[in-house]
Motif scaffolding. Structure first.
Motif, PDB file in Angstrom:
ATOM      1  N   GLY A 245      -8.704   2.258  -5.586  1.00  0.00           N
ATOM      2  CA  GLY A 245      -8.689   3.564  -4.935  1.00  0.00           C
ATOM      3  C   GLY A 245      -8.813   3.500  -3.435  1.00  0.00           C
ATOM      4  N   GLU A 246      -8.372   2.376  -2.829  1.00  0.00           N
ATOM      5  CA  GLU A 246      -8.453   2.221  -1.384  1.00  0.00           C
ATOM      6  C   GLU A 246      -7.186   2.770  -0.717  1.00  0.00           C
ATOM      7  OE1 GLU A 246     -10.509   1.688   0.790  1.00  0.00           O
ATOM      8  OE2 GLU A 246     -12.258   0.827  -0.214  1.00  0.00           O
ATOM      9  N   SER A 247      -7.205   2.829   0.612  1.00  0.00           N
ATOM     10  CA  SER A 247      -6.111   3.428   1.369  1.00  0.00           C
ATOM     11  C   SER A 247      -5.028   2.410   1.702  1.00  0.00           C
ATOM     12  CB  SER A 247      -6.650   4.025   2.678  1.00  0.00           C
ATOM     13  OG  SER A 247      -7.071   2.986   3.548  1.00  0.00           O
ATOM     14  N   GLU A 248      -3.907   2.925   2.216  1.00  0.00           N
ATOM     15  CA  GLU A 248      -2.817   2.064   2.648  1.00  0.00           C
ATOM     16  C   GLU A 248      -3.226   1.182   3.825  1.00  0.00           C
ATOM     17  OE1 GLU A 248      -2.638   5.290   2.129  1.00  0.00           O
ATOM     18  OE2 GLU A 248      -0.798   5.877   1.080  1.00  0.00           O
ATOM     19  N   VAL A 249      -4.217   1.632   4.610  1.00  0.00           N
ATOM     20  CA  VAL A 249      -4.674   0.836   5.748  1.00  0.00           C
ATOM     21  C   VAL A 249      -5.293  -0.481   5.265  1.00  0.00           C
ATOM     22  CG1 VAL A 249      -6.246   0.752   7.712  1.00  0.00           C
ATOM     23  CG2 VAL A 249      -5.018   2.875   7.186  1.00  0.00           C
ATOM     24  N   TRP A 250      -6.158  -0.408   4.254  1.00  0.00           N
ATOM     25  CA  TRP A 250      -6.735  -1.630   3.689  1.00  0.00           C
ATOM     26  C   TRP A 250      -5.656  -2.514   3.076  1.00  0.00           C
ATOM     27  CZ3 TRP A 250     -10.905  -4.164   4.564  1.00  0.00           C
ATOM     28  CH2 TRP A 250     -12.092  -3.538   4.913  1.00  0.00           C
ATOM     29  N   LEU A 251      -4.673  -1.879   2.443  1.00  0.00           N
ATOM     30  CA  LEU A 251      -3.562  -2.641   1.877  1.00  0.00           C
ATOM     31  C   LEU A 251      -2.833  -3.409   2.972  1.00  0.00           C
ATOM     32  CD1 LEU A 251      -1.586  -3.371  -0.428  1.00  0.00           C
ATOM     33  CD2 LEU A 251      -0.358  -1.243   0.093  1.00  0.00           C
ATOM     34  N   GLY A 252      -2.554  -2.745   4.095  1.00  0.00           N
ATOM     35  CA  GLY A 252      -1.879  -3.414   5.195  1.00  0.00           C
ATOM     36  C   GLY A 252      -2.684  -4.569   5.755  1.00  0.00           C
ATOM     37  N   LEU A 253      -3.999  -4.397   5.867  1.00  0.00           N
ATOM     38  CA  LEU A 253      -4.849  -5.469   6.372  1.00  0.00           C
ATOM     39  C   LEU A 253      -4.855  -6.668   5.426  1.00  0.00           C
ATOM     40  CD1 LEU A 253      -7.908  -3.428   7.712  1.00  0.00           C
ATOM     41  CD2 LEU A 253      -6.152  -4.596   9.057  1.00  0.00           C
ATOM     42  N   LEU A 254      -4.897  -6.392   4.132  1.00  0.00           N
ATOM     43  CA  LEU A 254      -4.911  -7.470   3.143  1.00  0.00           C
ATOM     44  C   LEU A 254      -3.623  -8.277   3.209  1.00  0.00           C
ATOM     45  CD1 LEU A 254      -6.771  -8.491   0.808  1.00  0.00           C
ATOM     46  CD2 LEU A 254      -5.373  -7.103  -0.732  1.00  0.00           C
TER      47      LEU A 254
END
Length: 418
Positions: A245-254
């Motif tokens: 349930g995290e955001s696209e921002v965390w996805l981009g960082l990962l």
């Protein structure tokens, strides 16, 4: 870097990677968020850009060897711009759909086959054999840095402007690649025109790819890694957005963490190869990568994502070391007139696994669960370093020393079961 042709290829490759990184984040988010696609569709979408390698890689390799590479690269970039432009236009006009998304990704994948085979052949002709490790390291490092920038920026852009609108960045970088390729001035080595059938030349490419123990070992190592690793990679979007349930921002960082690791691995590959030997570097390169993908199994929302960021950084560096050593060896041993077919045959096997992995990831995610599917991918990826550490190249310190050794296959005890 003083070589004008190498600079043009590096600029083209780096800008292309930047755009592809943005698209790699945006496309599955379009499917998952804007089109509300199923878990299977989101995971399988990642394989659409690699499926053309499995279906058409061999025959395209023959064409690339028969044609001047520069016009091939320019044409493939032009088609890619037109195809991917359909997606934001479809979003603006209201006709964007899941079938259109899959179709655009597939056609873009076909253009990528033409472009990358021609690009690899030109790199071989733009620099000397002794510069291949350093040249490939620079291209891999700059590309990984661009990938990191593209993925991290895409995570923010998709959240702020929408995933479909973010694809405009990919269109702009493709135009930059077009301009860079237009400046190339290489006296190309092209296979003489002949009446030989395409099927025979496809067979020659496959036969050459499996002709020696080093080429076979590098190929099987890459294929197993791509099969297992891409099962995990195809599910990162679903893991972050739906399970955690995290955001696209965390996805981009990962995703960017893997690319930063790739940049570090690319620029250090030549030094590490000289310091430890290209053989040991290649054999051990995938071990940190396995632990990197395994970190996805323990990440949690919030700062628990940090474990995944560290793991993906290690994975990116591992892959970069492996790619630089393996691709440099292929370019060193392969005759220029065979380069397209060698690249096509090897990538048909190894990159074809990426398409298969995405389909399997979708099936596993639907039937077993997302984390369980990632675990299966990690287990399969473990077999890649085993091939390297226990295979016929286990005692070789410098792969370059095998180039002029026609009897290398027999000395290394190669067999068809390798």
């Amino acid at each position: 870097m003083r070589n004008q042709n190498f600079r043009a290829l590096m600029v083209s490759s780096t800008s292309g990677v930047l755009g592809n990184a943005v698209a790699a984040v945006a496309l599955p988010i379009i499917a998952a968020v804007e089109l509300d696609a199923s878990n299977f569709e989101v995971a399988a979408l990642a394989g659409m850009t690699f499926l053309p390698w499995l279906l058409f890689g061999l025959v395209i390799g023959v064409w690339v060897d028969r044609l001047p590479r520069k016009p091939v690269m320019l044409a493939s970039l032009a088609v890619r711009v037109i195809v991917l432009a359909l997606l934001p236009v479809g979003y603006w006009l209201g006709f964007l759909s899941t079938p259109l998304l899959f179709g655009a990704a597939f056609v873009a994948g076909i253009t990528s086959v033409f472009f990358q085979l021609a690009d690899a052949a030109l790199v071989q002709q733009a620099i000397t054999p002794d510069e291949l490790m350093e040249g490939n390291g620079l291209i891999t490092g700059s590309g990984a840095a661009a990938d990191a920038a593209g993925r991290s920026a895409a995570g923010w852009l998709t959240s702020a402007a929408g995933a479909s609108n973010t694809l405009v960045v990919q269109l702009a970088t493709s135009i930059v690649s077009l301009v860079a390729i237009q400046r190339l001035d290489v006296a190309e080595v092209v296979q003489p025109q002949s009446d030989r059938r395409v099927l025979r030349e496809m067979y020659e490419g496959l036969r050459y790819t499996f002709s020696t123990a080093p080429l076979r070992a590098i190929l099987f190592n890459a294929a197993l890694w791509n099969l297992g690793g891409n099962i995990a990679a195809s599910l990162i979007v679903l893991l972050v957005l739906r399970t955690l349930g995290e955001s696209e921002v965390w996805l981009g960082l990962l995703l960017a963490a893997a690319s930063v690791g790739g940049a570090v691995g690319g620029v250090t590959a030549n030094w590490m190869g000289e310091r430890f030997g290209s053989g040991p570097l290649w054999r051990w390169s995938m071990v940190p990568g396995v632990f990197g993908y395994a970190s996805l199994l323990i990440i949690t929302p919030g700062w628990g994502m940090a474990w995944g960021i560290l793991g993906m950084f290690a994975m990116g560096a591992s892959v970069a070391w492996n790619i630089v050593v393996g691709s440099s060896f292929r370019q060193r041993v392969c005759p220029p007139g065979m380069m397209g077919r060698l690249g096509a045959a090897s990538r048909t096997v190894s990159w074809g696994m990426l398409a298969l992995a995405s389909l399997l990831a979708g099936i596993f995610a639907e039937t077993l669960g997302i984390r369980e599917a990632i675990l299966i991918g990690v287990v399969i990826a473990c077999t890649a370093p085993l091939v390297a550490l226990l295979g016929p190249l286990r005692g070789v310190r410098r792969l370059e020393d095998l180039v002029e050794a026609p009897a290398a296959d027999s000395r290394l005890g190669a067999s068809k079961s390798t």
